[in-house]
Write an enzyme that holds these catalytic residues in place. Structure first.
Site, short mmCIF file in Angstrom:
data_model
loop_
_atom_site.label_atom_id
_atom_site.label_comp_id
_atom_site.label_asym_id
_atom_site.label_seq_id
_atom_site.Cartn_x
_atom_site.Cartn_y
_atom_site.Cartn_z
N PRO A 108 0.76 6.01 0.21
CA PRO A 108 1.50 6.48 -0.97
C PRO A 108 2.29 5.36 -1.64
O PRO A 108 2.94 4.56 -0.97
CB PRO A 108 2.42 7.56 -0.40
CG PRO A 108 1.68 8.09 0.78
CD PRO A 108 0.99 6.89 1.37
N CYS A 109 2.22 5.33 -2.97
CA CYS A 109 2.82 4.21 -3.71
C CYS A 109 4.03 4.60 -4.53
O CYS A 109 4.67 3.74 -5.14
CB CYS A 109 1.77 3.60 -4.63
SG CYS A 109 1.21 4.74 -5.93
N GLN A 110 4.36 5.90 -4.56
CA GLN A 110 5.41 6.36 -5.48
C GLN A 110 6.73 5.62 -5.32
O GLN A 110 7.42 5.32 -6.30
CB GLN A 110 5.65 7.87 -5.31
CG GLN A 110 4.46 8.74 -5.66
CD GLN A 110 3.61 9.04 -4.43
OE1 GLN A 110 3.54 8.24 -3.50
NE2 GLN A 110 2.97 10.20 -4.42
N PHE A 112 7.27 2.64 -4.40
CA PHE A 112 7.20 1.22 -4.75
C PHE A 112 6.85 1.00 -6.23
O PHE A 112 7.00 -0.10 -6.74
CB PHE A 112 6.15 0.50 -3.90
CG PHE A 112 6.35 0.67 -2.42
CD1 PHE A 112 7.53 0.29 -1.81
CD2 PHE A 112 5.36 1.26 -1.63
CE1 PHE A 112 7.72 0.45 -0.44
CE2 PHE A 112 5.53 1.41 -0.27
CZ PHE A 112 6.72 1.01 0.33
N SER A 113 6.39 2.05 -6.89
CA SER A 113 5.92 1.92 -8.26
C SER A 113 7.04 1.53 -9.21
O SER A 113 8.17 2.00 -9.10
CB SER A 113 5.29 3.24 -8.72
OG SER A 113 4.91 3.17 -10.08
#
Length: 359
Positions: A108-110, A112-113
């Site tokens: 999941p990248c949320q 770090f976005s």
């Protein structure tokens, strides 16, 4: 002999056996599988996916349907990855440490976005990044592939140090004996009709001989006679031949087709927005149509240009595309959400060039 030397020797012995023709195919384990986008590229690169781990039930339903359709034996583990014991899974898959060829995933990248709140590892979703290390410690794969947003490179750690999380990840992999290489890649540079920049990390036992692929495409404005690249693939080229949206049959969408699910309200808001532009910029349109959008809302109610690659596709955001326009009647039909997914299919296939390891 040190632990790292023993690990390297173990891997060399395995590779020596494989060079003698004692193996049949490359094996892979998919973490954070989603609906299987990255899996497509891995399979096209010649890997057999032994298992997929994914928590979302709808994504798992898609994975299972595609596995049945393709007559594969991939195991789908519908579970929170933190509840999966890799020491039990490796036995269930009939493997020993060091035998798995590729461990890969896009955690999941949320958190770090750059478009999010960037809570990094203060958000539990950010900590899922290190599940890649936990599984690598047990499986000891020959190669590890991690995909993330570029925001990971400067994400803050527990001491609010920019880039600290990325350094922790690389350090933990190094503790296991892995040497990592990383690079920001733009999907459009490899023939994908989308401007999508993502960070790819490739880790192997030293020495790491992996080389990131050389771009095959580029913007026309940067083309030179000496180093000529093919022009970017455009939205128009990707959607060329897309037929008329179909109707559901017995509650299902027919194979090899698409369904128009564009809400009527969205059709009204997007009306009058030219190709390559967005609603907030259309100051000539009535204020009630432009709603409360500001100049910063450059991706909301955006109409793609058929002569350029798509913007980065993100969850919860839909771009519109002109299918046909009859000027006399001012009738306009916009591309549906599934057509947007058509572009995404091209995106995941770009992974093929990233996993061609030379074992």
């Amino acid at each position: 002999m040190t632990t790292k030397e023993l690990q390297s020797r173990h891997f060399r012995e395995i590779l020596a056996k494989e060079s003698l023709g004692m193996r049949k195919t490359f094996t892979a384990l998919s973490l954070f599988s989603g609906a299987g986008g990255m899996d497509i590229g891995v399979m096209q690169a010649g890997f057999e996916i032994l298992a997929c781990i994914e928590i979302d039930p709808y994504a798992c339903e898609t994975l299972r349907a595609n596995i049945v359709r393709d007559k594969r034996t991939t195991k789908v583990i519908e579970k929170d990855i933190r509840e999966v014991d890799p020491s039990l899974l490796i036995v269930e898959l009939g493997l020993q440490a060091g035998e798995l060829d590729l461990l890969y995933g896009g955690p999941p990248c949320q958190t770090f976005s750059q478009i999010g709140k960037r809570h990094s590892i203060n958000d539990e979703r950010g900590l899922l990044l290190f599940e890649m290390v936990r599984f690598a410690e047990v499986f000891r794969p020959k190669a590890i592939l991690i995909e993330q947003v570029k925001g990971l490179l400067n994400a803050q750690d527990q001491q609010n140090k920019p880039g600290g999380v990325f350094k922790q990840l690389v350090a933990q992999l190094e503790t296991l004996g892995y040497c990592s290489k990383w690079k920001l890649l733009n999907a459009a540079d490899y023939g994908v009709p989308q401007l999508r920049q993502r960070l790819f990390i490739v880790s192997t036992m030293p020495p790491n001989h992996f080389q990131f692929p050389t771009p095959t495409h580029g913007p026309v404005t940067k083309a030179t006679p000496l180093f000529a690249l093919a022009p970017y693939v455009t939205v128009g080229e990707a959607l060329q031949g897309l037929g008329t949206p179909c109707e559901k049959q017995n509650g299902c969408i027919p194979e090899d087709s698409h369904l128009d699910v564009t809400p009527q309200g969205d059709r009204r808001w997007i009306y009058g927005v030219p190709e390559g532009s967005h609603l907030a910029k259309q100051t000539h349109l009535p204020p009630e149509q432009r709603r409360n959008l500001s100049r910063k809302d450059t991706t909301k109610f955006k109409r793609l240009s058929r002569s350029e690659p798509s913007n980065t596709l993100r969850c919860g955001e839909i771009f519109f595309f002109i299918q046909q326009k009859i000027v006399i009647s001012h009738h306009e039909s916009t591309c549906d959400y599934t057509a947007t997914l058509t572009i995404t299919c091209y995106v995941v296939r770009s992974v093929v060039v990233l996993v061609e390891f030379d074992f």
